[in-house]
Design a protein around this motif. Structure first.
Motif, PDB file in Angstrom:
ATOM      1  N   CYS A 189     -74.848   8.759  79.408  1.00  8.49           N
ATOM      2  CA  CYS A 189     -75.271   7.356  79.313  1.00  8.49           C
ATOM      3  C   CYS A 189     -76.416   7.191  78.315  1.00  8.49           C
ATOM      4  CB  CYS A 189     -75.654   6.814  80.686  1.00  8.49           C
ATOM      5  SG  CYS A 189     -74.218   6.541  81.766  1.00  8.49           S
ATOM      6  N   VAL A 190     -77.359   8.128  78.287  1.00  9.54           N
ATOM      7  CA  VAL A 190     -78.425   8.086  77.278  1.00  9.54           C
ATOM      8  C   VAL A 190     -77.805   8.111  75.887  1.00  9.54           C
ATOM      9  CG1 VAL A 190     -80.317   9.427  76.237  1.00  9.54           C
ATOM     10  CG2 VAL A 190     -80.256   9.045  78.714  1.00  9.54           C
ATOM     11  N   SER A 191     -76.847   9.005  75.669  1.00 11.88           N
ATOM     12  CA  SER A 191     -76.177   9.095  74.358  1.00 11.88           C
ATOM     13  C   SER A 191     -75.492   7.798  73.985  1.00 11.88           C
ATOM     14  CB  SER A 191     -75.138  10.219  74.360  1.00 11.88           C
ATOM     15  OG  SER A 191     -75.749  11.471  74.465  1.00 11.88           O
ATOM     16  N   GLU A 192     -74.790   7.210  74.932  1.00 10.45           N
ATOM     17  CA  GLU A 192     -74.040   5.982  74.640  1.00 10.45           C
ATOM     18  C   GLU A 192     -74.976   4.807  74.367  1.00 10.45           C
ATOM     19  OE1 GLU A 192     -70.961   5.846  73.912  1.00 10.45           O
ATOM     20  OE2 GLU A 192     -70.518   7.900  74.518  1.00 10.45           O
ATOM     21  N   LEU A 193     -76.024   4.660  75.166  1.00 12.95           N
ATOM     22  CA  LEU A 193     -76.955   3.549  74.947  1.00 12.95           C
ATOM     23  C   LEU A 193     -77.727   3.731  73.642  1.00 12.95           C
ATOM     24  CD1 LEU A 193     -78.322   2.855  78.546  1.00 12.95           C
ATOM     25  CD2 LEU A 193     -76.455   1.707  77.334  1.00 12.95           C
ATOM     26  N   ALA A 194     -78.114   4.959  73.337  1.00 16.52           N
ATOM     27  CA  ALA A 194     -78.813   5.225  72.071  1.00 16.52           C
ATOM     28  C   ALA A 194     -77.892   4.966  70.885  1.00 16.52           C
ATOM     29  CB  ALA A 194     -79.328   6.665  72.052  1.00 16.52           C
ATOM     30  N   THR A 195     -76.652   5.379  70.985  1.00 12.52           N
ATOM     31  CA  THR A 195     -75.681   5.139  69.908  1.00 12.52           C
ATOM     32  C   THR A 195     -75.474   3.648  69.699  1.00 12.52           C
ATOM     33  OG1 THR A 195     -74.562   7.245  70.291  1.00 12.52           O
ATOM     34  CG2 THR A 195     -73.308   5.539  69.151  1.00 12.52           C
ATOM     35  N   ASN A 196     -75.332   2.895  70.788  1.00  9.64           N
ATOM     36  CA  ASN A 196     -75.166   1.440  70.663  1.00  9.64           C
ATOM     37  C   ASN A 196     -76.380   0.798  70.006  1.00  9.64           C
ATOM     38  OD1 ASN A 196     -72.630   1.430  71.750  1.00  9.64           O
ATOM     39  ND2 ASN A 196     -73.237   0.600  73.729  1.00  9.64           N
ATOM     40  N   ALA A 197     -77.574   1.240  70.385  1.00  7.29           N
ATOM     41  CA  ALA A 197     -78.782   0.702  69.761  1.00  7.29           C
ATOM     42  C   ALA A 197     -78.783   1.007  68.268  1.00  7.29           C
ATOM     43  CB  ALA A 197     -80.028   1.276  70.413  1.00  7.29           C
ATOM     44  N   LEU A 198     -78.431   2.217  67.930  1.00  8.26           N
ATOM     45  CA  LEU A 198     -78.414   2.642  66.537  1.00  8.26           C
ATOM     46  C   LEU A 198     -77.410   1.842  65.710  1.00  8.26           C
ATOM     47  CD1 LEU A 198     -80.013   4.916  65.192  1.00  8.26           C
ATOM     48  CD2 LEU A 198     -78.010   6.366  65.474  1.00  8.26           C
ATOM     49  N   GLY A 228     -68.402   2.991  74.699  1.00 11.69           N
ATOM     50  CA  GLY A 228     -69.754   3.260  75.182  1.00 11.69           C
ATOM     51  C   GLY A 228     -70.098   2.576  76.483  1.00 11.69           C
ATOM     52  N   LEU A 229     -70.006   1.264  76.531  1.00 14.13           N
ATOM     53  CA  LEU A 229     -70.384   0.553  77.757  1.00 14.13           C
ATOM     54  C   LEU A 229     -69.359   0.741  78.868  1.00 14.13           C
ATOM     55  CD1 LEU A 229     -72.079  -2.683  76.400  1.00 14.13           C
ATOM     56  CD2 LEU A 229     -73.150  -0.643  77.380  1.00 14.13           C
ATOM     57  N   LEU A 230     -68.105   1.025  78.510  1.00 13.25           N
ATOM     58  CA  LEU A 230     -67.116   1.368  79.539  1.00 13.25           C
ATOM     59  C   LEU A 230     -67.531   2.658  80.252  1.00 13.25           C
ATOM     60  CD1 LEU A 230     -63.723   0.636  77.749  1.00 13.25           C
ATOM     61  CD2 LEU A 230     -64.670  -0.573  79.705  1.00 13.25           C
ATOM     62  N   LEU A 231     -68.000   3.638  79.475  1.00 15.70           N
ATOM     63  CA  LEU A 231     -68.476   4.887  80.068  1.00 15.70           C
ATOM     64  C   LEU A 231     -69.722   4.657  80.916  1.00 15.70           C
ATOM     65  CD1 LEU A 231     -67.966   7.319  77.074  1.00 15.70           C
ATOM     66  CD2 LEU A 231     -66.756   7.362  79.251  1.00 15.70           C
ATOM     67  N   VAL A 232     -70.656   3.882  80.396  1.00 19.13           N
ATOM     68  CA  VAL A 232     -71.877   3.587  81.155  1.00 19.13           C
ATOM     69  C   VAL A 232     -71.511   2.897  82.469  1.00 19.13           C
ATOM     70  CG1 VAL A 232     -74.026   2.235  81.173  1.00 19.13           C
ATOM     71  CG2 VAL A 232     -73.377   3.548  79.127  1.00 19.13           C
ATOM     72  N   GLU A 233     -70.614   1.934  82.398  1.00 19.97           N
ATOM     73  CA  GLU A 233     -70.200   1.213  83.599  1.00 19.97           C
ATOM     74  C   GLU A 233     -69.531   2.150  84.616  1.00 19.97           C
ATOM     75  OE1 GLU A 233     -68.357  -3.038  84.090  1.00 19.97           O
ATOM     76  OE2 GLU A 233     -66.771  -1.629  83.523  1.00 19.97           O
ATOM     77  N   ALA A 234     -68.751   3.104  84.117  1.00 15.87           N
ATOM     78  CA  ALA A 234     -68.049   4.032  85.004  1.00 15.87           C
ATOM     79  C   ALA A 234     -68.983   5.073  85.624  1.00 15.87           C
ATOM     80  CB  ALA A 234     -66.929   4.734  84.234  1.00 15.87           C
ATOM     81  N   LEU A 235     -69.996   5.507  84.886  1.00 14.75           N
ATOM     82  CA  LEU A 235     -70.840   6.608  85.345  1.00 14.75           C
ATOM     83  C   LEU A 235     -72.082   6.162  86.110  1.00 14.75           C
ATOM     84  CD1 LEU A 235     -70.661   8.863  82.168  1.00 14.75           C
ATOM     85  CD2 LEU A 235     -69.432   9.172  84.340  1.00 14.75           C
TER      86      LEU A 235
END
Length: 139
Positions: free
Chosen positions: A46-55, A101-108
């Motif tokens: 989730c850190v990776s996905e949120l950081a990637t989205n921010a980037l 990204g957010l699908l993974l965050v939502e799932a995890l």
């Protein structure tokens, strides 16, 4: 007197590709410092996905983003990515190249959402029950 303890780690990352693995390593060290080994892989993804989205979507050129990790003992672990970009992130249907990204965050994660920041936004997720006290019992 409260029996709750709040622990916080935060760092700033520049708008550069290597910031995502640096953010993930920063989070790994924080979890290790706190003695957490529950749901570590989920948190780091989730850190990776949120950081990637921010980037990709939230950090204008010349800027960066902040990563905040807050652990409530007892209570949840909260991951926040603060950026200065416009727009509100939303879950969308993935394509062959992106959109998971957010699908993974939502799932995890147990919860996620978007908060206000001026300028920009805070995208966050929480993991319930990882902040239990050492030696505590429970289900």
């Amino acid at each position: 007197m409260s029996n709750q303890l709040t622990l916080l780690h935060q760092a700033f990352f520049r708008r550069e590709r290597r910031s995502v693995p640096l953010a993930r390593e920063f989070a790994r060290k924080a979890l290790t410092d706190w003695g957490l080994d529950v749901r570590t892989d989920d948190v780091l993804l989730c850190v990776s996905e949120l950081a990637t989205n921010a980037l990709l979507h939230g950090v204008p050129p010349g800027r960066g983003y902040r990563l905040h990790l807050r652990l409530e003992r007892p209570g949840p672990l909260r991951v926040e990515v603060h950026d200065s970009g416009d727009g509100t992130p939303h879950r969308r249907e993935p394509s062959d190249e992106s959109g998971r990204g957010l699908l993974l965050v939502e799932a995890l994660a147990d919860r996620w959402g978007v908060g206000e920041r001026n300028p920009g936004k805070i995208v966050w997720c929480e993991f319930a029950g990882v902040g239990g006290l050492v030696g505590a019992t429970g289900a």
